[in-house]
Design an enzyme around this catalytic site. Structure first.
Site, PDB file in Angstrom:
ATOM      1  N   HIS A 175       4.057  22.310   0.391  1.00  0.00           N
ATOM      2  CA  HIS A 175       5.337  21.657   0.709  1.00  0.00           C
ATOM      3  C   HIS A 175       5.757  21.976   2.144  1.00  0.00           C
ATOM      4  O   HIS A 175       6.159  21.081   2.906  1.00  0.00           O
ATOM      5  CB  HIS A 175       6.405  22.121  -0.275  1.00  0.00           C
ATOM      6  CG  HIS A 175       7.782  21.646   0.049  1.00  0.00           C
ATOM      7  ND1 HIS A 175       8.305  20.452  -0.422  1.00  0.00           N
ATOM      8  CD2 HIS A 175       8.771  22.197   0.815  1.00  0.00           C
ATOM      9  CE1 HIS A 175       9.534  20.303   0.033  1.00  0.00           C
ATOM     10  NE2 HIS A 175       9.854  21.343   0.787  1.00  0.00           N
ATOM     11  N   GLU A 176       5.647  23.251   2.530  1.00  0.00           N
ATOM     12  CA  GLU A 176       6.024  23.638   3.893  1.00  0.00           C
ATOM     13  C   GLU A 176       5.073  23.033   4.921  1.00  0.00           C
ATOM     14  O   GLU A 176       5.496  22.605   6.000  1.00  0.00           O
ATOM     15  CB  GLU A 176       6.052  25.170   4.022  1.00  0.00           C
ATOM     16  CG  GLU A 176       7.055  25.857   3.112  1.00  0.00           C
ATOM     17  CD  GLU A 176       8.469  25.316   3.283  1.00  0.00           C
ATOM     18  OE1 GLU A 176       8.831  24.919   4.414  1.00  0.00           O
ATOM     19  OE2 GLU A 176       9.208  25.272   2.282  1.00  0.00           O
ATOM     20  N   GLU A 184      12.853  16.273   2.337  1.00  0.00           N
ATOM     21  CA  GLU A 184      12.381  17.175   1.286  1.00  0.00           C
ATOM     22  C   GLU A 184      11.520  16.417   0.279  1.00  0.00           C
ATOM     23  O   GLU A 184      10.469  16.913  -0.161  1.00  0.00           O
ATOM     24  CB  GLU A 184      13.571  17.835   0.586  1.00  0.00           C
ATOM     25  CG  GLU A 184      14.347  18.818   1.447  1.00  0.00           C
ATOM     26  CD  GLU A 184      13.506  19.993   1.899  1.00  0.00           C
ATOM     27  OE1 GLU A 184      12.564  20.388   1.162  1.00  0.00           O
ATOM     28  OE2 GLU A 184      13.778  20.522   2.996  1.00  0.00           O
ATOM     29  N   HIS A 215       6.159  19.567   5.668  1.00  0.00           N
ATOM     30  CA  HIS A 215       7.192  19.515   6.708  1.00  0.00           C
ATOM     31  C   HIS A 215       6.560  19.618   8.094  1.00  0.00           C
ATOM     32  O   HIS A 215       6.938  18.890   9.027  1.00  0.00           O
ATOM     33  CB  HIS A 215       8.173  20.682   6.526  1.00  0.00           C
ATOM     34  CG  HIS A 215       9.172  20.490   5.432  1.00  0.00           C
ATOM     35  ND1 HIS A 215      10.009  19.384   5.361  1.00  0.00           N
ATOM     36  CD2 HIS A 215       9.501  21.267   4.371  1.00  0.00           C
ATOM     37  CE1 HIS A 215      10.790  19.497   4.306  1.00  0.00           C
ATOM     38  NE2 HIS A 215      10.505  20.627   3.677  1.00  0.00           N
TER      39      HIS A 215
END
Length: 310
Positions: free
Chosen positions: A170-171, A227, A174
């Protein structure tokens, strides 16, 4: 009031005041207001040149998020991102988020192992610096430039390497989508509009009103969208690295998010779970095509042992 605002207020308000307070002069000249807008310099600069300039800059700085195809404007250069990343890394070393665990600690090694595996499987060549900080919050973030910070509190919730990979992927989502640069761009554009409106409508408390409106109407919805996009990208990144994406709904339910979504930077847990379930078929397709084997690691017992050692 800043020097910029004074100058801009003078340009805009003087143009408007001259129209309303000295309208008789233009009546004698019999020059319609729309012609004044198109021909007089005091109107052209604030009402035409600046907006057109902003539009041209935005159009020439459109980028596409590779894994989703979404187009957006990014005005922040990679060099500026790197500088910002250095400042954030300095904050990590200064203990802003908690004491940094040693590089040879078992948790740091584990996070580094997962980061390297996800990055290598997806051809991400960036060198990532990994830090685990002694903080009870269940959180993690990636700074521009590739600094990944994982809070120790996450390990109270995670129960497998797959679940840790979900957070890391997930990071990295980003990072790959340059969400920090995109957020800074939006903040800068909104600030410009706020300055313009503040000069046009210099009412008491207008700054507070417009800042609150910008946050609720633009910044928070945009943050929630990023997100969701990072969730989508992350599922595919972890699946390609042979981490099972089917753990995502369970982890998101454990992490939890505020049900008052419109006041939050993240979507509610219910919405995120619904979105990852919609994205799951595509992620599982990547997982199967990567010929991944089921991996049982005894991760939970191992992490409990690490907690006792620390």
């Amino acid at each position: 009031m800043s020097t910029f605002r004074r100058a801009h207020a003078f340009l805009v308000s003087s143009a408007l005041r001259s129209s309303f307070l000295h309208g008789d002069r233009y009546t004698r000249d019999k020059k319609p207001f729309w012609k004044q807008l198109l021909t007089e310099a005091r109107y052209i600069l604030p009402f035409f040149v600046l907006p057109v300039g902003v539009a041209v800059v935005c159009v020439t700085h459109i980028e596409e998020v590779e894994m989703t195809g979404r187009k957006r404007v990014v005005l922040v250069s990679r060099r500026l991102e790197a500088i910002l990343g250095e400042y954030m890394k300095h904050d990590v070393h200064a203990g802003r988020y908690g004491a940094v665990l040693p590089n040879n600690s078992s948790l740091t090694k584990l996070v580094h192992k997962v980061v390297d595996r996800v990055a290598e499987a997806n051809g991400i060549s960036n060198h990532f610096e990994v830090y685990v900080v002694a903080n009870s919050q269940a959180n993690a973030f990636v700074a521009p430039g590739g600094t990944i910070v994982v809070f120790q509190g996450l390990f109270e919730i995670l129960q497998s390497q797959d679940e840790l990979a979900l957070i890391i992927a997930h990071e990295l989502g980003h990072f790959m989508a340059r969400h920090t640069a995109e957020s800074l761009t939006l903040s800068g554009v909104l600030l410009g509009f706020q300055q313009f409106l503040g000069a046009l409508l210099p009412f008491p408390f207008f700054d507070t009103i417009e800042q609150s409106f910008a946050k609720l109407a633009f910044k928070l919805p945009h943050s929630r969208h990023m997100e969701s996009e990072a969730d989508f990208i992350g599922l595919k990144l972890m699946a390609k690295a042979c981490f099972d994406p089917r753990c995502a709904p369970t982890v998101l339910a454990r992490l939890g998010q505020s049900s008052t979504e419109w006041l939050s930077t993240h979507p509610s847990s219910e919405l995120r779970i619904s979105q990852v379930n919609e994205s799951m078929p595509a992620a599982l397709d990547v997982y199967k095509k990567s010929r991944c084997l089921t991996q049982k690691t005894g991760f939970l017992a191992w992490v409990r042992g690490l907690r006792r050692d620390s």
